[in-house]
Enzyme design. Sequence first.
Site, mmCIF file in Angstrom:
data_model
loop_
_atom_site.group_PDB
_atom_site.id
_atom_site.type_symbol
_atom_site.label_atom_id
_atom_site.label_comp_id
_atom_site.label_asym_id
_atom_site.label_seq_id
_atom_site.Cartn_x
_atom_site.Cartn_y
_atom_site.Cartn_z
ATOM 1 N N GLY A 221 0.817 -1.206 0.000
ATOM 2 C CA GLY A 221 0.000 0.000 0.000
ATOM 3 C C GLY A 221 0.855 1.261 0.000
ATOM 4 O O GLY A 221 1.944 1.302 -0.589
ATOM 5 N N SER A 222 0.400 2.274 0.713
ATOM 6 C CA SER A 222 1.026 3.596 0.624
ATOM 7 C C SER A 222 2.407 3.687 1.254
ATOM 8 O O SER A 222 3.098 4.694 1.082
ATOM 9 C CB SER A 222 0.113 4.645 1.262
ATOM 10 O OG SER A 222 -1.069 4.798 0.500
#
Length: 501
Positions: A221-222
Site C-alpha cells: 500500500g502507501s
Amino acid sequence: MNAPLRRVGVVVMVLFGLLFANLNWIQAYKADEYRTSDYNGRVQVDEYKRKRGNIEAGGTAFAVSRETSGELTYQRTYPKGPEYAHILGYKPVNLAETGIEKSENDFLAGTSDRLIANRVKDMFTGDQTGGANVLLTVSKQAQNVAYEQLRNNRQDVSKGAAIAIDPRTGAVQALVSMPSFDPNPLASHDSDTATAAYNKLEQDPDGPLKNRAVGEVLPPGSTFKIVVAAAALENGIGQNTQIPAGPEYTPPTSGQPIRNAVRTICPQPQVTLLTAVTQSCNTGFAQLGVRLGADTVKEKARQFGFEDEDLTVGRLGEGGLGVAASRTGDMQNPDGSTDPAALAQSSIGQNNVRMTPLQGALIAATVGNDGRQMRPYLVRQVLGPDRTTDYYTAQPRELRQPVSGQVANDLRDMMVSVVENGTGRNARISGYTVGGKTGTAQSAPNRPDHGWFIGFALDKQGNPVSAVCVVLEEAGSGGSAEAARIAGQIMRAAINDPGGR
C-alpha cells in the site's frame, strides 16, 4: 583348474571387489549422511549426552537444555514459548530444526570445528562439554511489547507481524509473527507427541509456523510511496514542488479511475510533494509514478533492497533466518512496453508490488540513518561453553546506500510530517522525533484491507534509535492507524531498554 572353477573364482573376486568398493564409498562419501540420519538412534543418544548451548537475549536464556532421567540425557525447552518462537525456531529429535536453532546448530550442539579443543579435552577427561552459547540482539522489552500488542491488537486481527531494528547498526530489536506457536511440544522426546504437534500446526489454516516478519510478502500500500518519493527527489522534484493530484485519476489505457481514500484528501488539481506524502495522496503518486517511468521506480525499489534473493538474518552474512525477496512485479504490456495503468497502481503499492515487513523496516531505517542501510542481524555474540571464549562478535556493516544524505533528509522531513500532521499520529513518542508512513493495501476481493506502518524514532540529538514495520493482515478500516500505534509502542520499549540498543 577346470573352466567352471575358474569362472566361479572370477565371480567371487568380482563380488569381493564390489564389496570393497562399496565399503570405501560408504566410508568416504556416505558416512556423514548415515551418521546424521534421523534413523540413527545411536547418534541421537550421543548428541543428547552433550548439553546444548543456550540462546539468550539481554542476559536471559530463552532456549535451554535441562537434564532428564530418560535415554536422551538433555531436554530442549523454551521458557517463553510462543513469544520467541519465530526467532529461535525449535530443535526436535526426529524433525528438522528451524530458526536460530538451525543456523547456529553446530555451535549450539558443540560440533563446530572451532570447538575441537573442547572435544579433544573431553577425550581425556571423559566429560561432555556443553555447546556454545548464542547471544541475540533482541531487546526483551521491545520483544515483549511487540508480542503482546500484536496478540491483543484493537482490530481483533489474528495475523500480522512486527519487526524493529536499530538503524545505526542493523541489530534486530524485536521480531514477532502472528499467530505464533509453542515450540516445546515439537522438542518432545516422544516422537509421537512431537509429530502430532507439528501436524496440527502445519494443518492450521492461519499458518502459525510461517515467519511473516521475514518470509511473507504482501502488497505494501502507501508505504511504498516513500520509495517513489525518493525517486522523485532524485529527479528534480523537491518537497515543495507542485505535482498533479485531484479527486481522481484515470491512467492512459485504463477505464478504472484511481481515487483517494476519502474526498477530503488532495482534492486540488495540484499539491506539493510534502502534502502528497503527508495526506497519502493516491492520485498524486499514481501520476508521479507514470511521470517518472517504470524503470525509474523499479530501479529505486531495487536500490532499497527489493529483488534481493540472498539476504538472511542471523550472523552477519553467514546464514540465519531466510528472507523472502520483496518484488515490484510487472508493469508492462504483453509487447514489453510500459502499462501506465499497472505503473500507476504499482506507484501506490498495489498491482503486483509485494513487500516483507523486514523490507519495510529497512526503508524506514535507511531514511532515519542518513540514507545508509545497515545489514540486519540477530546474533550479537557466540560464547564458548565456559562463556570466556569469544567465537564471534558482530561488527555492523553497511548493506547499501539507496539515497544520499540530502534525499534522506527530505524524506525524513516528509515522514515526520505524516506523524505530526497526517495519518501516523498514533506513533508519536514524547521527547522523540518520529517519522513514518501508513499504508492501506487491498488484499483480495471481498476481504478487508491490510494495515501497514513503517517508521523511525530519533533522539533529541537527531540520532536514529529504532525503526519499525508493523502489518496487520485484513485489518480493515483503522488497520493502519492501529499498526502505527503498535509501532510507537515497540519503538518506545526499544528506546527504554538499554540492552536493546
